[in-house]
Each structure stands twice: as structure tokens, then as C-alpha cells.
Design a protein around this motif. Sequence first.
Motif, mmCIF file in Angstrom:
data_model
loop_
_atom_site.group_PDB
_atom_site.id
_atom_site.type_symbol
_atom_site.label_atom_id
_atom_site.label_comp_id
_atom_site.label_asym_id
_atom_site.label_seq_id
_atom_site.Cartn_x
_atom_site.Cartn_y
_atom_site.Cartn_z
ATOM 1 N N VAL A 87 25.156 17.637 0.611
ATOM 2 C CA VAL A 87 25.639 16.270 0.748
ATOM 3 C C VAL A 87 27.107 16.180 0.352
ATOM 4 O O VAL A 87 27.899 15.477 0.998
ATOM 5 C CB VAL A 87 24.752 15.294 -0.049
ATOM 6 N N GLY A 88 27.512 16.903 -0.685
ATOM 7 C CA GLY A 88 28.923 16.922 -1.080
ATOM 8 C C GLY A 88 29.826 17.425 0.036
ATOM 9 O O GLY A 88 30.908 16.883 0.267
ATOM 10 N N SER A 89 29.377 18.447 0.744
ATOM 11 C CA SER A 89 30.154 18.955 1.882
ATOM 12 C C SER A 89 30.267 17.903 2.979
ATOM 13 O O SER A 89 31.327 17.735 3.582
ATOM 14 C CB SER A 89 29.505 20.212 2.458
ATOM 15 N N LEU A 90 29.172 17.182 3.228
ATOM 16 C CA LEU A 90 29.182 16.177 4.290
ATOM 17 C C LEU A 90 30.125 15.030 3.971
ATOM 18 O O LEU A 90 30.935 14.621 4.813
ATOM 19 C CB LEU A 90 27.772 15.650 4.536
ATOM 20 N N PHE A 91 30.042 14.487 2.751
ATOM 21 C CA PHE A 91 30.907 13.350 2.485
ATOM 22 C C PHE A 91 32.366 13.762 2.335
ATOM 23 O O PHE A 91 33.258 12.957 2.576
ATOM 24 C CB PHE A 91 30.399 12.424 1.376
ATOM 25 N N GLN A 92 32.632 15.021 2.017
ATOM 26 C CA GLN A 92 34.019 15.490 2.038
ATOM 27 C C GLN A 92 34.536 15.538 3.476
ATOM 28 O O GLN A 92 35.661 15.128 3.742
ATOM 29 C CB GLN A 92 34.142 16.872 1.406
ATOM 30 N N ASN A 93 33.732 16.052 4.393
ATOM 31 C CA ASN A 93 34.152 16.067 5.799
ATOM 32 C C ASN A 93 34.441 14.651 6.290
ATOM 33 O O ASN A 93 35.443 14.409 6.953
ATOM 34 C CB ASN A 93 33.069 16.697 6.682
ATOM 35 N N GLY A 95 35.260 12.050 4.496
ATOM 36 C CA GLY A 95 36.463 11.572 3.826
ATOM 37 C C GLY A 95 37.731 12.119 4.450
ATOM 38 O O GLY A 95 38.730 11.400 4.594
ATOM 39 N N LEU A 96 37.714 13.385 4.839
ATOM 40 C CA LEU A 96 38.884 13.974 5.503
ATOM 41 C C LEU A 96 39.134 13.312 6.858
ATOM 42 O O LEU A 96 40.274 13.023 7.220
ATOM 43 C CB LEU A 96 38.696 15.483 5.674
ATOM 44 N N PHE A 97 38.068 13.058 7.600
ATOM 45 C CA PHE A 97 38.235 12.358 8.877
ATOM 46 C C PHE A 97 38.831 10.977 8.630
ATOM 47 O O PHE A 97 39.768 10.565 9.316
ATOM 48 C CB PHE A 97 36.910 12.232 9.640
ATOM 49 N N CYS A 98 38.289 10.257 7.657
ATOM 50 C CA CYS A 98 38.796 8.913 7.351
ATOM 51 C C CYS A 98 40.283 8.954 7.032
ATOM 52 O O CYS A 98 41.057 8.134 7.543
ATOM 53 C CB CYS A 98 38.018 8.306 6.181
ATOM 54 N N ALA A 99 40.692 9.913 6.217
ATOM 55 C CA ALA A 99 42.107 10.032 5.861
ATOM 56 C C ALA A 99 42.968 10.298 7.088
ATOM 57 O O ALA A 99 44.087 9.795 7.190
ATOM 58 C CB ALA A 99 42.301 11.138 4.830
ATOM 59 N N SER A 100 42.439 11.040 8.038
ATOM 60 C CA SER A 100 43.234 11.409 9.224
ATOM 61 C C SER A 100 43.456 10.244 10.183
ATOM 62 O O SER A 100 44.394 10.272 10.971
ATOM 63 C CB SER A 100 42.579 12.583 9.960
ATOM 64 N N VAL A 101 42.593 9.218 10.127
ATOM 65 C CA VAL A 101 42.734 8.090 11.063
ATOM 66 C C VAL A 101 43.035 6.768 10.369
ATOM 67 O O VAL A 101 43.119 5.733 11.028
ATOM 68 C CB VAL A 101 41.482 7.936 11.968
ATOM 69 N N GLY A 102 43.200 6.771 9.046
ATOM 70 C CA GLY A 102 43.549 5.554 8.328
ATOM 71 C C GLY A 102 42.381 4.699 7.877
ATOM 72 O O GLY A 102 42.553 3.524 7.576
ATOM 73 N N LEU A 103 41.195 5.275 7.806
ATOM 74 C CA LEU A 103 40.033 4.564 7.284
ATOM 75 C C LEU A 103 39.925 4.779 5.778
ATOM 76 O O LEU A 103 40.226 5.864 5.283
ATOM 77 C CB LEU A 103 38.744 5.084 7.941
ATOM 78 N N ASN A 105 37.375 4.936 2.389
ATOM 79 C CA ASN A 105 35.979 5.278 2.137
ATOM 80 C C ASN A 105 35.729 5.390 0.651
ATOM 81 O O ASN A 105 36.602 5.743 -0.114
ATOM 82 C CB ASN A 105 35.587 6.561 2.879
ATOM 83 N N VAL A 106 34.504 5.025 0.258
ATOM 84 C CA VAL A 106 34.069 5.097 -1.126
ATOM 85 C C VAL A 106 32.678 5.715 -1.145
ATOM 86 O O VAL A 106 31.793 5.268 -0.409
ATOM 87 C CB VAL A 106 34.010 3.687 -1.775
ATOM 88 N N VAL A 107 32.488 6.729 -1.977
ATOM 89 C CA VAL A 107 31.188 7.388 -2.122
ATOM 90 C C VAL A 107 30.496 6.828 -3.357
ATOM 91 O O VAL A 107 31.120 6.668 -4.407
ATOM 92 C CB VAL A 107 31.351 8.918 -2.251
ATOM 93 N N ARG A 108 29.205 6.523 -3.203
ATOM 94 C CA ARG A 108 28.410 5.998 -4.317
ATOM 95 C C ARG A 108 27.106 6.789 -4.430
ATOM 96 O O ARG A 108 26.540 7.211 -3.433
ATOM 97 C CB ARG A 108 28.054 4.534 -4.077
ATOM 98 N N SER A 130 25.688 7.320 -0.718
ATOM 99 C CA SER A 130 26.137 6.492 0.398
ATOM 100 C C SER A 130 27.658 6.560 0.437
ATOM 101 O O SER A 130 28.312 6.853 -0.577
ATOM 102 C CB SER A 130 25.672 5.034 0.238
ATOM 103 N N GLN A 131 28.222 6.308 1.616
ATOM 104 C CA GLN A 131 29.667 6.317 1.783
ATOM 105 C C GLN A 131 30.059 5.112 2.618
ATOM 106 O O GLN A 131 29.744 5.042 3.811
ATOM 107 C CB GLN A 131 30.105 7.622 2.447
ATOM 108 N N SER A 132 30.717 4.158 1.979
ATOM 109 C CA SER A 132 31.173 2.943 2.655
ATOM 110 C C SER A 132 32.495 3.235 3.349
ATOM 111 O O SER A 132 33.403 3.824 2.747
ATOM 112 C CB SER A 132 31.358 1.816 1.645
ATOM 113 N N ILE A 133 32.605 2.796 4.604
ATOM 114 C CA ILE A 133 33.778 3.135 5.413
ATOM 115 C C ILE A 133 34.291 1.884 6.132
ATOM 116 O O ILE A 133 33.515 1.141 6.725
ATOM 117 C CB ILE A 133 33.417 4.239 6.434
#
Length: 137
Positions: A87-93, A95-103, A105-108, A130-133
Motif C-alpha cells: 500500500v505504501g508503494s501504491l500511495f507513493q505512485n 502522490g508522484l502522479f499528483c505532483a506531476s499534474v498539480g493535484l 493529496n493527503v494520505v490517511r 485512504s488518499q484524498s485527491i
Amino acid sequence: ISTNTLSDLLWSTWGINRQDGRRTAPTPMNNQNAEVYVSLADGIWLYNAARNQLERKSKQDVREKTGPAPVVLLYTAPDECSGAMTVGSLFQNAGLFCASVGLGNVVRTSKLGAARNALQIDAEYKLWASQSIGWLS
């Protein structure tokens, strides 16, 4: 968030990127046994990576209970040590996508009860995070 952006986000998070079916995120011992659900206004959907599409699992909108945002990703994996690593690998991926397009995100890892009940996941699986985007203002 547009359908195309959501599709790209999900593929980046847990899509299939090789001929042999392997995924965009690493997993311990290549077990690849996580699932990504998407909570939207019209319900909860399971991401089917093989088809790169969503499958409805619930009509409940649980976003207010898991972290209010247009899109909330819900990460499940077996209830064992390697599940948390996956799960840590998934939410990092994601998060990286979000950073690349200006979104943003918060992981809880809290307030997951309502979502777990709506998902009706197998007993051996755990809702880890969960990851809010949403778009940054």
C-alpha cells in the motif's frame, strides 16, 4: 477531476505496464495482491487494471467520512506485514502522479470504518489507507 486524469492517476498508481502483467508499483515477492478502490460522488468503484476501467462496488458516497475531496483512493491488501509495504508503494505512485499534474493529496490511516463497511472486502484483506485527491487552489 476529469475522467482522463483519473484514468492516468489509476494507471500510474497500480496499472499494468509490462507484457507479463506486472504493475507500475513494486510489491514484496511480486505478490501483486492489492486492490485500489475509488470513492466518488456516485459510489465506490474497484479499479480493474487489466481493463483499465472502474467496476461499481457500492452506491454509497463515503468521501466526507474518509477525507473530503473530489476523489478518494482506498487501498486494500492482505492483513499482513507485506500488505502495508504494498500500500505504501501504491500511495507513493499516486502522490508522484499528483505532483506531476498539480493535484494535491493527503494520505490517511484513520477514519476508515465507513469505507470498510461499504467495500465489503474479503476477511483476509484490510483497508490500510485512504488518499484524498483534488486540485490545488
